[in-house]
Design a protein around this motif. Structure first.
Motif, PDB file in Angstrom:
ATOM      1  N   SER A 229       0.962  -1.132  -0.212  1.00  0.00           N
ATOM      2  CA  SER A 229      -0.068   0.062  -0.126  1.00  0.00           C
ATOM      3  C   SER A 229       0.926   1.303   0.069  1.00  0.00           C
ATOM      4  O   SER A 229       0.358   2.283  -0.177  1.00  0.00           O
ATOM      5  CB  SER A 229      -0.905  -0.011   1.352  1.00  0.00           C
ATOM      6  OG  SER A 229      -0.038  -0.275   2.197  1.00  0.00           O
ATOM      7  N   TRP A 230       2.350   0.940   0.454  1.00  0.00           N
ATOM      8  CA  TRP A 230       3.030   2.418   0.595  1.00  0.00           C
ATOM      9  C   TRP A 230       3.892   2.624  -0.386  1.00  0.00           C
ATOM     10  O   TRP A 230       4.549   3.606  -0.408  1.00  0.00           O
ATOM     11  CB  TRP A 230       3.478   2.024   1.864  1.00  0.00           C
ATOM     12  CG  TRP A 230       4.362   0.713   1.920  1.00  0.00           C
ATOM     13  CD1 TRP A 230       4.056  -0.472   2.446  1.00  0.00           C
ATOM     14  CD2 TRP A 230       5.791   0.344   1.154  1.00  0.00           C
ATOM     15  NE1 TRP A 230       4.938  -1.709   2.281  1.00  0.00           N
ATOM     16  CE2 TRP A 230       5.878  -0.965   1.583  1.00  0.00           C
ATOM     17  CE3 TRP A 230       6.835   1.315   0.673  1.00  0.00           C
ATOM     18  CZ2 TRP A 230       7.169  -1.582   1.095  1.00  0.00           C
ATOM     19  CZ3 TRP A 230       7.811   0.522   0.392  1.00  0.00           C
ATOM     20  CH2 TRP A 230       8.084  -0.929   0.460  1.00  0.00           C
ATOM     21  N   ASP A 233       2.814   6.110  -6.349  1.00  0.00           N
ATOM     22  CA  ASP A 233       2.018   5.816  -7.568  1.00  0.00           C
ATOM     23  C   ASP A 233       2.696   5.404  -8.848  1.00  0.00           C
ATOM     24  O   ASP A 233       3.713   6.030  -9.064  1.00  0.00           O
ATOM     25  CB  ASP A 233       1.189   7.140  -7.865  1.00  0.00           C
ATOM     26  CG  ASP A 233       0.076   7.254  -6.934  1.00  0.00           C
ATOM     27  OD1 ASP A 233      -0.253   6.415  -6.374  1.00  0.00           O
ATOM     28  OD2 ASP A 233      -0.583   8.352  -7.046  1.00  0.00           O
ATOM     29  N   ASP A 320      -9.590  -8.151  -4.925  1.00  0.00           N
ATOM     30  CA  ASP A 320      -9.137  -6.960  -4.281  1.00  0.00           C
ATOM     31  C   ASP A 320      -8.887  -7.413  -2.971  1.00  0.00           C
ATOM     32  O   ASP A 320      -8.875  -8.823  -2.345  1.00  0.00           O
ATOM     33  CB  ASP A 320     -10.427  -6.308  -4.056  1.00  0.00           C
ATOM     34  CG  ASP A 320     -11.088  -5.736  -5.391  1.00  0.00           C
ATOM     35  OD1 ASP A 320     -10.169  -5.221  -6.218  1.00  0.00           O
ATOM     36  OD2 ASP A 320     -12.259  -5.585  -5.647  1.00  0.00           O
ATOM     37  N   SER A 322      -5.759  -7.842   0.438  1.00  0.00           N
ATOM     38  CA  SER A 322      -4.557  -8.268   0.715  1.00  0.00           C
ATOM     39  C   SER A 322      -4.465  -9.899   1.034  1.00  0.00           C
ATOM     40  O   SER A 322      -5.510 -10.469   1.527  1.00  0.00           O
ATOM     41  CB  SER A 322      -4.125  -7.513   1.877  1.00  0.00           C
ATOM     42  OG  SER A 322      -4.152  -6.033   1.714  1.00  0.00           O
ATOM     43  N   ASP A 380      -8.216  -5.986   3.930  1.00  0.00           N
ATOM     44  CA  ASP A 380      -7.010  -5.054   3.956  1.00  0.00           C
ATOM     45  C   ASP A 380      -6.178  -5.945   4.666  1.00  0.00           C
ATOM     46  O   ASP A 380      -6.493  -7.185   5.206  1.00  0.00           O
ATOM     47  CB  ASP A 380      -7.473  -4.010   4.584  1.00  0.00           C
ATOM     48  CG  ASP A 380      -8.266  -4.098   6.069  1.00  0.00           C
ATOM     49  OD1 ASP A 380      -8.028  -5.151   6.668  1.00  0.00           O
ATOM     50  OD2 ASP A 380      -9.033  -3.326   6.599  1.00  0.00           O
ATOM     51  N   GLY A 413       0.273   1.567   8.647  1.00  0.00           N
ATOM     52  CA  GLY A 413       0.807   2.760   7.877  1.00  0.00           C
ATOM     53  C   GLY A 413       2.201   3.346   8.204  1.00  0.00           C
ATOM     54  O   GLY A 413       2.353   4.438   7.883  1.00  0.00           O
TER      55      GLY A 413
END
Ligand code: AMP
Ligand code: GLY
Length: 420
Positions: A229-230, A233, A320, A322, A380, A413
């Motif tokens: 996720s980190w 882009d 979709d 994780s 997630d 995060g």
């Protein structure tokens, strides 16, 4: 399609499991496999270090596609032998497998392709070691030039420890590679390659150290999660364009065209992604997480890579959410593991086998260092972690250990790429 997997780890169990969901697959075998693969795939015996034995087995079993999991048979030419027998093979030639088998070769290809990687020097003479060490640091990275199952590397701020490790390798007749230290979180990007065309899979992260908080020695991998996720882009496209495709093109020009799975181990530094290493095969344990999310049937895809037709494949489909995988390791690992202990709960959903075998009385017992890879998925990372650890709590093996913090920082995060 008759689908033959070579290898015996949880990576191979994940490949066998994916093939078992593919309607195009009519029969699956795994050699030598383990107690887990034997539930889904015909178990066959083979010597992994003997390319001609692997090719003979593929002919005998009438395989349509051979998928070679581990690096050792690839480096010794098993894929060449299988292709010579006229059978499609997912895995690079011995010449191309040097991208993993020789760190010096990998560096040469990267330099020629203009790919960002750590600065390095090869030392093969102990008399030159101290002068070479003085050109590196304050964090030293000391590697074995050959295959070392992820355990030949020492990363340390203590020059004495760096020197000791280098001398130990040199004493054993192994040239040593010294590298500049790459700062930043690590990512593994797996790409299907058919010689020219590159199709990336979801990026993953591996946990190499044995203990929570990245403590203790390096291992073959204690857990993984996907996707990341980190990452910035456009990360995957950027790595393909700037790293993978140039390396694939360079290898094709050198008569060592790469066919199979090209695995880039990357550090996401403040200067952008840099290569820590290439591997010539699916990574373990990242594969267990990545394939848990792949919805495209696997056999056609690997067959396309093996036969030079990846460009004709439709885009990959992914679930979709994780996936998280947690490795359950035997007492003693990454040193000499205790083996022969009974495992209970090993036949549950999400439990992939590595070092296991079925005893004559039917019990499943441990037979290696990394024993199981337990996979959980969810919407997630937090949910995937919860499922993986709930499944880990249901298996038992005396003296076993696992990390409790796989993907926890990413779920909170807390992972980020250093600022330029
Ligand atoms: P390797 O066997 O090359 O994959 O190295 C094993 C592990 O050592 C890597 O996953 C990294 O965690 C660490 N490592 C290797 N090379 C470097 C480097 N140049 N800088 C920082 N860490 C490294
Ligand atoms: N995940 C580390 C490796 O497969 O080498």
């Amino acid at each position: 399609m008759r689908f033959l997997v070579i290898g015996s780890g949880a990576r191979e169990h994940a490949l066998v499991l994916a093939a078992s969901h593919d309607p195009a697959v009519t029969a699956i075998a795994c050699a030598p496999g383990n107690a887990g693969t034997a539930a889904l795939a015909e178990p066959l015996g083979v010597d992994l270090t003997d390319p001609s034995a692997i090719a003979a087995l593929a002919e005998q079993w009438r395989a349509d596609l051979v998928v070679i999991g581990p690096e050792v048979p690839l480096v010794t030419g098993a894929a060449d032998a299988v292709r010579k027998a006229g059978i499609a093979c997912f895995g690079p030639s011995a010449a191309a497998a040097r991208i993993e088998g020789s760190k010096a070769f990998a560096k040469e290809v990267m330099t020629a392709a203009g790919v960002a990687t750590a600065h390095s020097e090869v030392v093969d003479n102990p008399a030159h070691l101290d002068a070479a060490l003085a050109r590196f640091g304050p964090t030293w990275v000391v590697k074995d030039d050959g295959l070392a199952a992820g355990k030949g590397v020492v990363v340390t701020t203590d020059v004495e420890q760096a020197r000791k490790h280098a001398l130990m390798l040199l004493d054993g007749g192994h040239p040593v590679v010294l590298e500049s230290f790459l700062d930043g979180p690590e990512a593994s990007l797996f790409c299907l390659v058919d010689g020219r065309t590159v199709v990336p899979l979801l990026p993953a992260q591996d946990f190499k150290r044995v203990g929570d908080g990245d403590s203790g020695p390096n291992t073959g991998g204690m857990g993984a999660y996907a996707p990341l996720s980190w990452v910035p882009d456009g990360f995957v496209g950027d790595v393909v364009e700037r790293i993978i495709q140039p390396v694939v093109d360079e290898m094709a020009e050198r008569d060592s065209a790469f066919t199979g799975l090209l695995y880039a181990g990357l550090a996401l530094t403040s200067d952008g992604p840099q290569v820590i290493e290439f591997n010539c095969r699916f990574g373990d344990p990242e594969t267990q997480a990545v394939l848990a999310l792949l919805r495209t049937p696997i056999a056609g895809l690997l067959h396309a890579a093996a036969t030079g037709t990846l460009a004709e494949q439709p885009s990959l489909e992914w679930a979709d959410g994780s996936a998280v995988t947690v490795v359950v390791a035997a007492d003693g690992y990454p040193g000499k593991p205790l083996v022969g202990d009974v495992i209970t709960g090993g036949e549950a959903e999400g439990v992939l086998h590595a070092g296991t075998r079925r005893r004559e009385d039917g019990a499943v017992v441990s037979s290696g260092g990394r024993v199981l890879s337990v996979v959980g998925t969810g919407p997630d990372l937090e949910a995937a972690r919860a499922e993986a650890y709930e499944r880990v709590s249901r298996v038992s093996l005396a003296g076993a250990h696992h990390r409790t913090d796989i993907a926890v920082r990413a779920a909170r995060g807390e992972v980020s790429v250093p600022e330029a």
